[in-house]
Design a protein around this motif. Structure first.
Motif, short mmCIF file in Angstrom:
data_model
loop_
_atom_site.label_atom_id
_atom_site.label_comp_id
_atom_site.label_asym_id
_atom_site.label_seq_id
_atom_site.Cartn_x
_atom_site.Cartn_y
_atom_site.Cartn_z
N LEU A 57 54.15 90.37 -13.55
CA LEU A 57 55.35 90.98 -12.95
C LEU A 57 54.89 91.76 -11.73
O LEU A 57 54.09 92.69 -11.84
CB LEU A 57 56.01 91.93 -13.96
CG LEU A 57 57.15 92.81 -13.42
CD1 LEU A 57 58.33 91.97 -12.97
CD2 LEU A 57 57.61 93.81 -14.48
N LYS A 58 55.36 91.33 -10.54
CA LYS A 58 55.00 92.05 -9.32
C LYS A 58 56.06 93.11 -9.08
O LYS A 58 57.00 92.93 -8.29
CB LYS A 58 54.89 91.07 -8.15
CG LYS A 58 53.75 90.10 -8.32
CD LYS A 58 53.59 89.22 -7.10
CE LYS A 58 52.46 88.22 -7.32
NZ LYS A 58 52.44 87.14 -6.34
N LYS A 59 55.90 94.20 -9.81
CA LYS A 59 56.95 95.22 -9.87
C LYS A 59 57.28 95.82 -8.49
O LYS A 59 58.43 95.84 -8.08
CB LYS A 59 56.47 96.31 -10.84
CG LYS A 59 57.46 97.39 -11.08
CD LYS A 59 56.92 98.36 -12.12
CE LYS A 59 57.68 99.68 -12.02
NZ LYS A 59 57.19 100.68 -12.93
N GLU A 60 56.24 96.29 -7.79
CA GLU A 60 56.50 96.96 -6.50
C GLU A 60 57.13 96.01 -5.50
O GLU A 60 58.03 96.39 -4.76
CB GLU A 60 55.20 97.57 -5.94
CG GLU A 60 54.61 98.68 -6.80
CD GLU A 60 55.61 99.77 -7.21
OE1 GLU A 60 56.46 100.12 -6.37
OE2 GLU A 60 55.56 100.24 -8.36
N GLU A 61 56.68 94.74 -5.50
CA GLU A 61 57.25 93.77 -4.56
C GLU A 61 58.71 93.48 -4.89
O GLU A 61 59.55 93.38 -4.01
CB GLU A 61 56.45 92.47 -4.57
CG GLU A 61 55.14 92.59 -3.82
CD GLU A 61 54.32 91.31 -3.90
OE1 GLU A 61 54.85 90.23 -3.63
OE2 GLU A 61 53.13 91.42 -4.25
N LEU A 62 58.99 93.40 -6.17
CA LEU A 62 60.39 93.16 -6.57
C LEU A 62 61.25 94.35 -6.15
O LEU A 62 62.35 94.17 -5.61
CB LEU A 62 60.48 92.90 -8.09
CG LEU A 62 61.89 92.76 -8.65
CD1 LEU A 62 62.70 91.67 -7.94
CD2 LEU A 62 61.86 92.44 -10.16
N ILE A 63 60.75 95.55 -6.37
CA ILE A 63 61.52 96.74 -5.99
C ILE A 63 61.83 96.71 -4.49
O ILE A 63 62.96 96.97 -4.08
CB ILE A 63 60.75 98.03 -6.38
CG1 ILE A 63 60.68 98.15 -7.90
CG2 ILE A 63 61.42 99.27 -5.77
CD1 ILE A 63 59.75 99.24 -8.42
N SER A 64 60.85 96.31 -3.69
CA SER A 64 61.08 96.34 -2.24
C SER A 64 62.03 95.22 -1.80
O SER A 64 62.58 95.27 -0.70
CB SER A 64 59.76 96.29 -1.47
OG SER A 64 59.14 95.07 -1.72
N CYS A 65 62.25 94.23 -2.66
CA CYS A 65 63.18 93.12 -2.32
C CYS A 65 64.59 93.36 -2.84
O CYS A 65 65.50 92.57 -2.58
CB CYS A 65 62.72 91.82 -2.96
SG CYS A 65 61.30 91.10 -2.23
N LEU A 66 64.79 94.42 -3.62
CA LEU A 66 66.07 94.57 -4.32
C LEU A 66 67.28 94.63 -3.39
O LEU A 66 68.37 94.20 -3.76
CB LEU A 66 66.06 95.82 -5.22
CG LEU A 66 65.37 95.67 -6.57
CD1 LEU A 66 65.39 96.99 -7.32
CD2 LEU A 66 66.05 94.57 -7.38
N ALA A 67 67.05 95.12 -2.16
CA ALA A 67 68.16 95.20 -1.21
C ALA A 67 68.67 93.79 -0.85
O ALA A 67 69.80 93.62 -0.39
CB ALA A 67 67.72 95.94 0.04
N ASN A 68 67.82 92.78 -1.09
CA ASN A 68 68.23 91.39 -0.77
C ASN A 68 68.92 90.70 -1.95
O ASN A 68 69.19 89.51 -1.90
CB ASN A 68 67.01 90.54 -0.40
CG ASN A 68 66.23 91.14 0.74
OD1 ASN A 68 66.82 91.76 1.62
ND2 ASN A 68 64.91 90.99 0.72
N VAL A 69 69.12 91.45 -3.02
CA VAL A 69 69.76 90.86 -4.20
C VAL A 69 71.22 91.28 -4.23
O VAL A 69 71.54 92.46 -4.45
CB VAL A 69 69.06 91.33 -5.51
CG1 VAL A 69 69.75 90.75 -6.73
CG2 VAL A 69 67.59 90.96 -5.49
N SER A 70 72.09 90.30 -4.00
CA SER A 70 73.52 90.62 -4.02
C SER A 70 74.16 89.91 -5.21
O SER A 70 74.07 88.68 -5.35
CB SER A 70 74.13 90.18 -2.68
OG SER A 70 75.51 90.09 -2.82
N LEU A 71 74.78 90.69 -6.07
CA LEU A 71 75.37 90.13 -7.29
C LEU A 71 76.89 90.25 -7.25
O LEU A 71 77.42 91.27 -6.80
CB LEU A 71 74.87 90.90 -8.52
CG LEU A 71 73.36 90.98 -8.73
CD1 LEU A 71 73.05 91.85 -9.93
CD2 LEU A 71 72.78 89.59 -8.91
N SER A 72 77.57 89.20 -7.70
CA SER A 72 79.04 89.32 -7.80
C SER A 72 79.53 88.42 -8.94
O SER A 72 78.85 87.47 -9.32
CB SER A 72 79.70 88.91 -6.48
OG SER A 72 79.25 87.64 -6.11
#
Ligand code: DC
Length: 229
Positions: A57-72
């Motif tokens: 699990l690349k935790k820090e990298e995932l955290i830095s990408c979270l702004a690119n995750v749009s859920l609807s």
């Protein structure tokens, strides 16, 4: 006129939370939110970007990408409930695989992921008339919910239900692998540091190992009626 309330349904995986939640939403004309689908969609995003796998699990990298995750969620009239969209793509089928089930508990331990999803969930519930299911709805998302239900069932019964669901949709799965996944998710979801799965003091417990959906739904509707009238 009946008042609109907030209904929180928590519990272990495959305890029929979503079945009950969908029936309640239909009967009372409420919005239904499946928060597990949101954690699954973030896990799919992480998997597709090689940020999570069986052994990493690349935790820090995932955290830095979270702004690119749009859920609807978009309501599908044909099936009668809302489907999960990740960055405008319908991922309803992709998020229900055993592979995602094997990754989702790990992704759900990340506090930054939880913070993002919890704040989106709270926004969805600003107007009452909502039924939301998950693991931390009564404890964290809506601690003041009007009605809190906590669903349980034996691991064996839950694995049997899940196995049947996956076989029915054509997935090639092994029962023991499903049982292991159910038990492993129970363990991770209940012991994680941030918002572990727990039954709050004001929740009403339903063990549906041996209770049919109709009987359970009738009992829950009685509880709802006592709150809305
Ligand atoms: O409800 P489900 O089995 O689809 O949920 C998938 C996973 O998502 C579950 O194992 C833990 C996580 N989850 C969570 O941590 N908090 C929630 N409110 C909902 C789900």
């Amino acid at each position: 006129m009946n008042k609109k309330i907030t209904i929180a349904i928590d519990g272990f995986s495959s305890t029929g939370k979503s079945t009950i939640a969908k029936l309640l939403a239909k009967k009372y004309n409420y919005i239904y939110v499946d928060t597990g689908a949101m954690y699954r969609a973030v896990s799919l995003f992480a998997k597709n970007n090689q940020l999570v796998g069986k052994d990493f699990l690349k935790k820090e990298e995932l955290i830095s990408c979270l702004a690119n995750v749009s859920l609807s969620f978009k309501f599908n009239n044909e099936i009668g409930f809302a489907e999960m969209f990740l960055n405008d793509k319908n991922v309803e089928k992709e998020i229900r695989t055993l592979e995602i089930s094997q990754l989702v508990s790990k992704v759900s331990t990340i506090s930054e992921v939880r913070k993002k999803l919890v704040s989106e969930q709270q926004l969805m519930g600003v107007d009452s008339g909502i039924v939301m299911d998950g693991r931390d709805i009564g404890s964290v998302v809506f601690p003041n919910a009007d009605l809190k239900l906590f669903m349980t069932a034996s691991a064996d019964k839950r694995a049997t239900r899940r196995y049947k669901e996956l076989i029915d949709r054509g997935d090639n799965v092994d029962f023991n692998e499903i049982l292991f996944n159910v038990q492993e998710r129970d363990r991770i979801d209940s012991t994680r540091e941030d918002s572990p799965l727990l039954m709050t003091n004001d929740a009403i417990e339903f063990d549906n190992s041996d209770m049919g959906i109709t009987e359970q739904f009738e009992r829950i509707c009685t509880l709802v009626e006592s709150k809305i009238s």
